[in-house]
Design a protein around this motif. Structure first.
Motif, PDB file in Angstrom:
ATOM      1  N   GLY A  38       0.785  -1.220   0.000  1.00  0.00           N
ATOM      2  CA  GLY A  38       0.000   0.000   0.000  1.00  0.00           C
ATOM      3  C   GLY A  38       0.818   1.270   0.000  1.00  0.00           C
ATOM      4  N   ASP A  39       2.148   1.158  -0.063  1.00  0.00           N
ATOM      5  CA  ASP A  39       2.996   2.346  -0.131  1.00  0.00           C
ATOM      6  C   ASP A  39       2.907   2.969  -1.520  1.00  0.00           C
ATOM      7  OD1 ASP A  39       4.124   2.078   2.499  1.00  0.00           O
ATOM      8  OD2 ASP A  39       5.298   0.397   1.725  1.00  0.00           O
ATOM      9  N   ILE A  40       3.001   4.296  -1.565  1.00  0.00           N
ATOM     10  CA  ILE A  40       2.955   5.042  -2.830  1.00  0.00           C
ATOM     11  C   ILE A  40       4.217   5.869  -2.941  1.00  0.00           C
ATOM     12  CG2 ILE A  40       1.804   6.931  -4.053  1.00  0.00           C
ATOM     13  CD1 ILE A  40      -0.838   5.919  -2.975  1.00  0.00           C
ATOM     14  N   TRP A  41       4.812   5.845  -4.123  1.00  0.00           N
ATOM     15  CA  TRP A  41       5.984   6.667  -4.406  1.00  0.00           C
ATOM     16  C   TRP A  41       5.738   7.377  -5.729  1.00  0.00           C
ATOM     17  CZ3 TRP A  41      11.465   4.681  -6.082  1.00  0.00           C
ATOM     18  CH2 TRP A  41      12.333   5.770  -6.166  1.00  0.00           C
ATOM     19  N   ASP A  42       5.615   8.690  -5.659  1.00  0.00           N
ATOM     20  CA  ASP A  42       5.411   9.513  -6.858  1.00  0.00           C
ATOM     21  C   ASP A  42       6.734  10.117  -7.300  1.00  0.00           C
ATOM     22  OD1 ASP A  42       2.709   9.051  -6.782  1.00  0.00           O
ATOM     23  OD2 ASP A  42       2.168  11.008  -5.973  1.00  0.00           O
ATOM     24  N   MET A  43       6.912  10.261  -8.601  1.00  0.00           N
ATOM     25  CA  MET A  43       8.087  10.971  -9.111  1.00  0.00           C
ATOM     26  C   MET A  43       7.745  11.642 -10.428  1.00  0.00           C
ATOM     27  SD  MET A  43      10.561   8.105 -10.819  1.00  0.00           S
ATOM     28  CE  MET A  43      11.200   7.490  -9.273  1.00  0.00           C
ATOM     29  N   ALA A  44       8.442  12.742 -10.704  1.00  0.00           N
ATOM     30  CA  ALA A  44       8.289  13.479 -11.954  1.00  0.00           C
ATOM     31  C   ALA A  44       9.663  13.605 -12.603  1.00  0.00           C
ATOM     32  CB  ALA A  44       7.688  14.863 -11.695  1.00  0.00           C
ATOM     33  N   ASN A  45       9.741  13.309 -13.897  1.00  0.00           N
ATOM     34  CA  ASN A  45      11.005  13.309 -14.625  1.00  0.00           C
ATOM     35  C   ASN A  45      10.839  14.076 -15.934  1.00  0.00           C
ATOM     36  OD1 ASN A  45      12.195  11.028 -12.836  1.00  0.00           O
ATOM     37  ND2 ASN A  45      10.317  10.142 -13.654  1.00  0.00           N
ATOM     38  N   ILE A  46      11.935  14.644 -16.430  1.00  0.00           N
ATOM     39  CA  ILE A  46      11.887  15.399 -17.676  1.00  0.00           C
ATOM     40  C   ILE A  46      12.990  14.931 -18.617  1.00  0.00           C
ATOM     41  CG2 ILE A  46      10.813  17.452 -16.669  1.00  0.00           C
ATOM     42  CD1 ILE A  46      13.610  18.736 -16.583  1.00  0.00           C
ATOM     43  N   SER A  47      12.808  15.249 -19.902  1.00  0.00           N
ATOM     44  CA  SER A  47      13.741  14.789 -20.929  1.00  0.00           C
ATOM     45  C   SER A  47      14.919  15.738 -21.108  1.00  0.00           C
ATOM     46  CB  SER A  47      13.007  14.627 -22.262  1.00  0.00           C
ATOM     47  OG  SER A  47      12.467  15.875 -22.683  1.00  0.00           O
ATOM     48  N   ALA A  48      15.305  16.418 -20.054  1.00  0.00           N
ATOM     49  CA  ALA A  48      16.511  17.248 -20.027  1.00  0.00           C
ATOM     50  C   ALA A  48      17.253  16.914 -18.749  1.00  0.00           C
ATOM     51  CB  ALA A  48      16.169  18.736 -20.075  1.00  0.00           C
ATOM     52  N   PRO A  49      18.582  16.923 -18.766  1.00  0.00           N
ATOM     53  CA  PRO A  49      19.333  16.507 -17.588  1.00  0.00           C
ATOM     54  C   PRO A  49      19.413  17.548 -16.488  1.00  0.00           C
ATOM     55  CG  PRO A  49      20.836  17.110 -19.347  1.00  0.00           C
ATOM     56  CD  PRO A  49      19.456  17.186 -19.924  1.00  0.00           C
ATOM     57  N   ILE A  50      18.865  18.727 -16.734  1.00  0.00           N
ATOM     58  CA  ILE A  50      18.937  19.808 -15.745  1.00  0.00           C
ATOM     59  C   ILE A  50      17.607  20.538 -15.660  1.00  0.00           C
ATOM     60  CG2 ILE A  50      21.431  20.181 -15.856  1.00  0.00           C
ATOM     61  CD1 ILE A  50      20.945  22.384 -17.898  1.00  0.00           C
ATOM     62  N   PHE A  51      17.424  21.234 -14.539  1.00  0.00           N
ATOM     63  CA  PHE A  51      16.217  22.018 -14.287  1.00  0.00           C
ATOM     64  C   PHE A  51      16.426  23.453 -14.763  1.00  0.00           C
ATOM     65  CE2 PHE A  51      13.199  24.053 -11.140  1.00  0.00           C
ATOM     66  CZ  PHE A  51      12.063  23.559 -11.744  1.00  0.00           C
ATOM     67  N   GLY A  52      15.351  24.238 -14.762  1.00  0.00           N
ATOM     68  CA  GLY A  52      15.410  25.582 -15.322  1.00  0.00           C
ATOM     69  C   GLY A  52      15.879  26.671 -14.384  1.00  0.00           C
ATOM     70  N   ALA A  53      16.060  26.369 -13.100  1.00  0.00           N
ATOM     71  CA  ALA A  53      16.512  27.382 -12.143  1.00  0.00           C
ATOM     72  C   ALA A  53      17.128  26.679 -10.939  1.00  0.00           C
ATOM     73  CB  ALA A  53      15.362  28.285 -11.692  1.00  0.00           C
ATOM     74  N   PRO A  54      18.113  27.298 -10.289  1.00  0.00           N
ATOM     75  CA  PRO A  54      18.759  26.655  -9.139  1.00  0.00           C
ATOM     76  C   PRO A  54      17.963  26.755  -7.847  1.00  0.00           C
ATOM     77  CG  PRO A  54      19.809  28.749  -9.605  1.00  0.00           C
ATOM     78  CD  PRO A  54      18.808  28.523 -10.699  1.00  0.00           C
ATOM     79  N   THR A  55      17.029  27.715  -7.770  1.00  0.00           N
ATOM     80  CA  THR A  55      16.202  27.877  -6.575  1.00  0.00           C
ATOM     81  C   THR A  55      14.777  28.185  -6.994  1.00  0.00           C
ATOM     82  OG1 THR A  55      16.523  30.291  -6.387  1.00  0.00           O
ATOM     83  CG2 THR A  55      18.166  28.856  -5.299  1.00  0.00           C
ATOM     84  N   PRO A  56      13.796  27.901  -6.143  1.00  0.00           N
ATOM     85  CA  PRO A  56      12.415  28.241  -6.489  1.00  0.00           C
ATOM     86  C   PRO A  56      12.204  29.743  -6.618  1.00  0.00           C
ATOM     87  CG  PRO A  56      12.566  27.387  -4.239  1.00  0.00           C
ATOM     88  CD  PRO A  56      13.891  27.156  -4.875  1.00  0.00           C
ATOM     89  N   GLU A  57      12.941  30.526  -5.820  1.00  0.00           N
ATOM     90  CA  GLU A  57      12.784  31.981  -5.902  1.00  0.00           C
ATOM     91  C   GLU A  57      13.186  32.508  -7.277  1.00  0.00           C
ATOM     92  OE1 GLU A  57      13.035  30.697  -1.758  1.00  0.00           O
ATOM     93  OE2 GLU A  57      14.377  30.390  -3.459  1.00  0.00           O
ATOM     94  N   LEU A  58      14.300  31.999  -7.824  1.00  0.00           N
ATOM     95  CA  LEU A  58      14.736  32.442  -9.147  1.00  0.00           C
ATOM     96  C   LEU A  58      13.807  31.945 -10.243  1.00  0.00           C
ATOM     97  CD1 LEU A  58      18.636  32.227  -9.023  1.00  0.00           C
ATOM     98  CD2 LEU A  58      17.206  34.272  -9.182  1.00  0.00           C
ATOM     99  N   LEU A  59      13.229  30.767 -10.052  1.00  0.00           N
ATOM    100  CA  LEU A  59      12.255  30.271 -11.026  1.00  0.00           C
ATOM    101  C   LEU A  59      11.061  31.216 -11.107  1.00  0.00           C
ATOM    102  CD1 LEU A  59      11.280  28.009 -12.948  1.00  0.00           C
ATOM    103  CD2 LEU A  59      10.227  26.924 -10.949  1.00  0.00           C
TER     104      LEU A  59
END
Length: 253
Positions: A38-59
């Motif tokens: 009954g355990d759940i593990w969610d994840m989100a992945n993208i087709s680029a090796p990096i994210f668009g900003a280093p911090t949420p504030e800058l995003l």
């Protein structure tokens, strides 16, 4: 060696639901693992090796600075240029996407988790790691001609045809950092020569006929983790829950 049921969502990145499948945007692979206990593990992945900003504030700041001026209907170019000059890390993902042809199929692109997690091994040691889902069919990208000629909504039909012929498979690979690798900045990819381990295989065996499938009411917020996996100190990881919840509520309206 256990088989774990999953609910998967493939997507084209961005906030426009009508974005063409040939666009230079990320592709998404979101997964919900549902264990027999009954355990759940969610994840989100993208087709680029990096994210668009280093911090949420800058995003957020980057999004706000690009809002159209009511007088012109366009972003203020000077403000955007000043923001980019002061925060070059916010351009790294866009540069990677601009220099890389889009995936030819949801089935033939790697999907990166981009954030660092902590994994507890059977020996009790906790190790930082990032993951990537690597297509067993190999990586294939569109040509410039295909970007111009393919229909704007071909990806779902392509996936259905592939799965009808044979399951679509990905290896889940953990990558471990080396000395000096930044654990908490998702705009910096770790070098390819870092230690890796294949820890599982994702197998796509069925595709929903259209909207209304099992993934629609799931936000894939990466909140609940299997025992032995925990968050790192990456601030963009900890900031996900609120915007993911808002996104889900708007999709369901």
């Amino acid at each position: 060696g256990q088989r774990i049921p999953t609910v998967i969502r493939f997507a084209v990145g961005g906030g426009n639901p009508n974005a063409p499948d040939t666009a230079r945007l990320t592709r998404g692979l979101s997964i919900r693992f549902e264990t027999p206990a009954g355990d759940i593990w969610d994840m989100a992945n993208i087709s680029a090796p990096i994210f668009g900003a280093p911090t949420p504030e800058l995003l957020v700041e980057g999004l706000l600075v690009r809002r159209p001026d009511p007088a012109t209907g366009q972003p203020n170019a000077e403000r955007v240029a000043a923001f980019v000059a002061a925060n070059p890390a916010t351009t790294l993902q866009a540069r990677w996407i601009a220099a890389t042809l889009p995936p030819a199929s949801w089935a033939t692109t790697p999907y990166w988790g981009v954030n660092t997690f902590r994994f507890k091994g059977q020996d009790g040691q906790v190790r930082p790691a990032r993951w990537v889902f690597e297509p067993r069919a190999g990586t294939q990208r569109l040509t410039e001609e295909q970007m111009r000629t393919l229909p704007g909504d071909y990806l779902a039909d392509d996936l259905r045809r592939r799965v009808a012929a044979a399951p679509v498979e990905f290896d889940m690979v953990l990558q471990f950092p080396g000395p000096g690798d930044d654990l908490n900045n998702p705009t910096i990819a770790w070098p390819d020569d870092r230690p890796r381990a294949v820890v599982g295989r994702l197998t796509v065996t069925e595709v929903a006929p259209g909207p209304g499938g099992a993934c629609d009411p799931i936000s894939y917020m990466t909140l609940d983790q299997e025992p032995g996996i925990s968050f790192s100190d990456d601030p963009t990881l900890h900031a996900r829950s609120a915007p993911y919840a808002v996104s889900l509520s708007r999709r369901l309206q």
